[in-house]
Each structure stands twice: as structure tokens, then as C-alpha cells.
Design a protein around this motif. Sequence first.
Motif, PDB file in Angstrom:
ATOM      1  N   THR A   1       0.832  -1.204   0.000  1.00 16.65           N
ATOM      2  CA  THR A   1       0.000   0.000   0.000  1.00 16.65           C
ATOM      3  C   THR A   1       0.867   1.254   0.000  1.00 16.65           C
ATOM      4  O   THR A   1       0.614   2.205  -0.747  1.00 16.65           O
ATOM      5  CB  THR A   1      -0.931   0.004   1.224  1.00 16.65           C
ATOM      6  OG1 THR A   1      -1.755  -1.161   1.197  1.00 16.65           O
ATOM      7  CG2 THR A   1      -1.820   1.250   1.224  1.00 16.65           C
TER       8      THR A   1
ATOM      9  N   LYS B   1       2.173   2.133  -3.273  1.00 12.09           N
ATOM     10  CA  LYS B   1       1.122   2.453  -4.245  1.00 12.09           C
ATOM     11  C   LYS B   1       0.725   1.253  -5.119  1.00 12.09           C
ATOM     12  O   LYS B   1       0.151   1.430  -6.180  1.00 12.09           O
ATOM     13  CB  LYS B   1       1.540   3.617  -5.169  1.00 12.09           C
ATOM     14  CG  LYS B   1       2.071   4.845  -4.446  1.00 12.09           C
ATOM     15  CD  LYS B   1       1.028   5.434  -3.501  1.00 12.09           C
ATOM     16  CE  LYS B   1       1.566   6.725  -2.857  1.00 12.09           C
ATOM     17  NZ  LYS B   1       0.622   7.276  -1.838  1.00 12.09           N
ATOM     18  N   ASN B   2       1.026   0.052  -4.627  1.00 13.66           N
ATOM     19  CA  ASN B   2       0.628  -1.164  -5.349  1.00 13.66           C
ATOM     20  C   ASN B   2      -0.648  -1.704  -4.704  1.00 13.66           C
ATOM     21  O   ASN B   2      -0.656  -2.745  -4.050  1.00 13.66           O
ATOM     22  CB  ASN B   2       1.737  -2.217  -5.307  1.00 13.66           C
ATOM     23  CG  ASN B   2       3.007  -1.751  -5.980  1.00 13.66           C
ATOM     24  OD1 ASN B   2       2.968  -1.045  -6.994  1.00 13.66           O
ATOM     25  ND2 ASN B   2       4.154  -2.143  -5.425  1.00 13.66           N
ATOM     26  N   LYS B   3      -1.752  -0.972  -4.892  1.00 16.04           N
ATOM     27  CA  LYS B   3      -2.981  -1.307  -4.173  1.00 16.04           C
ATOM     28  C   LYS B   3      -3.589  -2.634  -4.602  1.00 16.04           C
ATOM     29  O   LYS B   3      -4.160  -3.355  -3.780  1.00 16.04           O
ATOM     30  CB  LYS B   3      -3.994  -0.180  -4.351  1.00 16.04           C
ATOM     31  CG  LYS B   3      -3.646   1.083  -3.576  1.00 16.04           C
ATOM     32  CD  LYS B   3      -4.824   2.037  -3.528  1.00 16.04           C
ATOM     33  CE  LYS B   3      -4.553   3.192  -2.588  1.00 16.04           C
ATOM     34  NZ  LYS B   3      -5.728   4.088  -2.457  1.00 16.04           N
TER      35      LYS B   3
END
Length: 399
Positions: free
Chosen positions: A361, A364-366
Motif C-alpha cells: 500500500t 502504491k501497489n494497491k
Amino acid sequence: MKKRCGVGLILAFWMLIPFLGIAQASSPVVLPPSNSEYLLLDKGLQYRITKAINSMYNFDFPTAERDFAVIMYQYPEHPLPDFLMALGYWWRIEVDVTNTRYDNIFLQYLDRANEKAERIFDENPKNKEAAFFLAAGYGFQGRLYSERKSWTKATFAGKNALKYMELSRGEEEFNPELLLGDALFNYFSVWIPEEYPLLRPVMALFPKGNKQLGLQQLETVASNAFYTRVEAQYFLFRLYASMENRPYDALRISEYLHGKFPNNPYFHRSYARHLYTVGRWTESVRQSQEILDRIDAKQTGYESNSGRYAAFYIAEYNYRVGNKAEAKKYYLKTVAYGEESESQESGYYLHSLIQLGKIETEAKNKAQARKYFDRVKKYAKRKHPAHKEARDFIKKNKL
């Protein structure tokens, strides 16, 4: 610890054996043979068993079993050698109790020991040694059956163990070793119904215990017994760590046991765990890395279950110091070892997934983060804290 204690400790843990702790004598004195009719009290044989069980505790099973085989050749009708062989297989099981690979051979050796003890007991019901072996044999059977959730078999074995323990009393030289059985029974017969109210009807079938007395007795055995000292120490560090909130005492004992038996993976990972618990993180990381190295080297007894523990401690340390790349590497190792050992419901496995989700998270790798949290929800029961944490994190971060 609590999950493993369950019904298993209700029925069988108190009933162990007279000589598990025999390895505590690092430089034993050779004494003349005993005049007793009982083989267990033969001092010369005790010395030989000491060396063999030292090897067993240190996971040098070939050396231990060669010595056990010699005793079996010399005393083919006595339960002792078969029982010692069973012990070696119990320690293989103990490293990862979810692995059933050794169950059959372990039970076969126990059955043979019980059969020989029963023949002796049938010929002479006053034979305390035969009763002693039957108590120990049924105790260990109950211990395994409870791990396998075979509750009917575990109950039968536990009640037989108690019966024969009572029949084995009266031989003064056995009394210090019988105290281990009393100690574990006194402690767990109270602790179990406190922690598992649904099991109170089962415990009503057994005599009433005294938890504080049990702990005192266990400490006495761990300090003073000859035969059962190491096994008492094993139980003490587990109680100190998980039930009595005495982490430094748990560390002290596990450090001693790892120092004495450095190739025993159970003692090794327990030492790493207790170092981590008291905040000696760099030392825990050092021991944990050694465990992982031994797994890679395929050292006897070092396997995925120990790897799950070791990788987790390294991951947590790196996360604490802000090294997220290394933390991610070792959380992934924890997850991989957890899947290899089929331990997806364990706390270390679930917490590692949560930490991986948080790391992704932040990066930014949701989508990847959501996959980790979904796996937590898949393997954790809804009331488990990890399940709630995963739900809350997904909602808060709109994953």
C-alpha cells in the motif's frame, strides 16, 4: 501455545516418562549396578542411556538408535529399548506436530513397549517398573492422539496413563520422576477448564488439581531430578512464555537447552523466539539466520516450520528499523514456509500477509496489497484479530 494445549494437555502431557531428562548429566559418575530388580534403577545402564539420550536430544538419531539397538539385543523382553526408540520418533514429531510422517512407527514402538510391560505386569501386578512403563506409554499415546484430534483414543489413553501412574507408586527411587507427572497434571487439570469451559465435563472425569502446586512441583523437578530434568525444563519454558508471563525465565531455560543441545531445532527456534520476545532483537536475528542457513543445508530436523518462525523474526526486526525491502523479503519467506508447512492459520503467517499488504500500500501497489489482505480474510476466522485488521485496512485505504 494455547491451541496446542487444548484437550491434548488435558489428557496426556502430565504422563510422560521416567528418563526423558536423563541427558542433564553432562559428566555422569559411573556407579556400581543397583541391587534392585528394576532395570531402570541399574546405575550402569543409566550411564549408557545418558549418552544415548544426549545424542537423541541433539538430533543425532543414528548414534542414539545404535545404542538403543544394543540395549534391545541385551534385554529383548524388556519395554525400555522399544520405548527409547519411540522417544526418538517423538522428537522428530515435536519439531512439526502437523507432520504425520512418523506417527505409525512411533505408535508401533509404543505398542511393543506396552505389550512387553503388560506381560511383566500380568505375571506380577506388584511390579512398579512395568506399571511405570505402561503409564508412560499410554501417556505418550494420548499426547499424539490429542494432537491428531482423536479425542476418544486420547481419553482412553489418558485414563490408562493415570491408572498405571497410581499403580507405579511406592518405589521410593521412582518418586522424584513421578513428580513430573503430578506437576503437569496439577497444573493443566486446572488450567484447561479455566481456558476451555466447554471441556469442563471432560475434566470432571479426572481428580482435582492445584495449578500453583503443579508449577512449584515442575520447578522442583527441573532443578533436582535426574531422569526428568530436561523434559521438565521443556515444559517450564513453554509455561513461562505462554501462560505465566515470565519471558525472562523462559529465555533463561531455552538458552541453556540450546547451549547443551545446539542441533535440536525445537530448542534453537525457542531460543530465537524468547530473545525476540524480551527485545534482544539483533541476537534473535543472528539465531534466526542460523536456523535458515541450516534449513538450506538440509540439516536434520530443520524444516519449514522452524523456517516460518526464523524468517518472521528477521522480517519484524527489519520492519522495525525501517528496512522495508529486507522486511518484505523475509515476510515473503515466512509466507512461503507457512504454506509449505500448511500453517496458513498461524499468527505469523497471517501477520506477515498484513505487513506485506501495508508495504505494498505504501508503494502504491494497491492491487497487490488487496490480494494479501484477501488471503488474510480467506485463512483467518472472522473473529480473529487479523481478519478484523484486514477488513479495517481495506476500508480505510479504499483497496
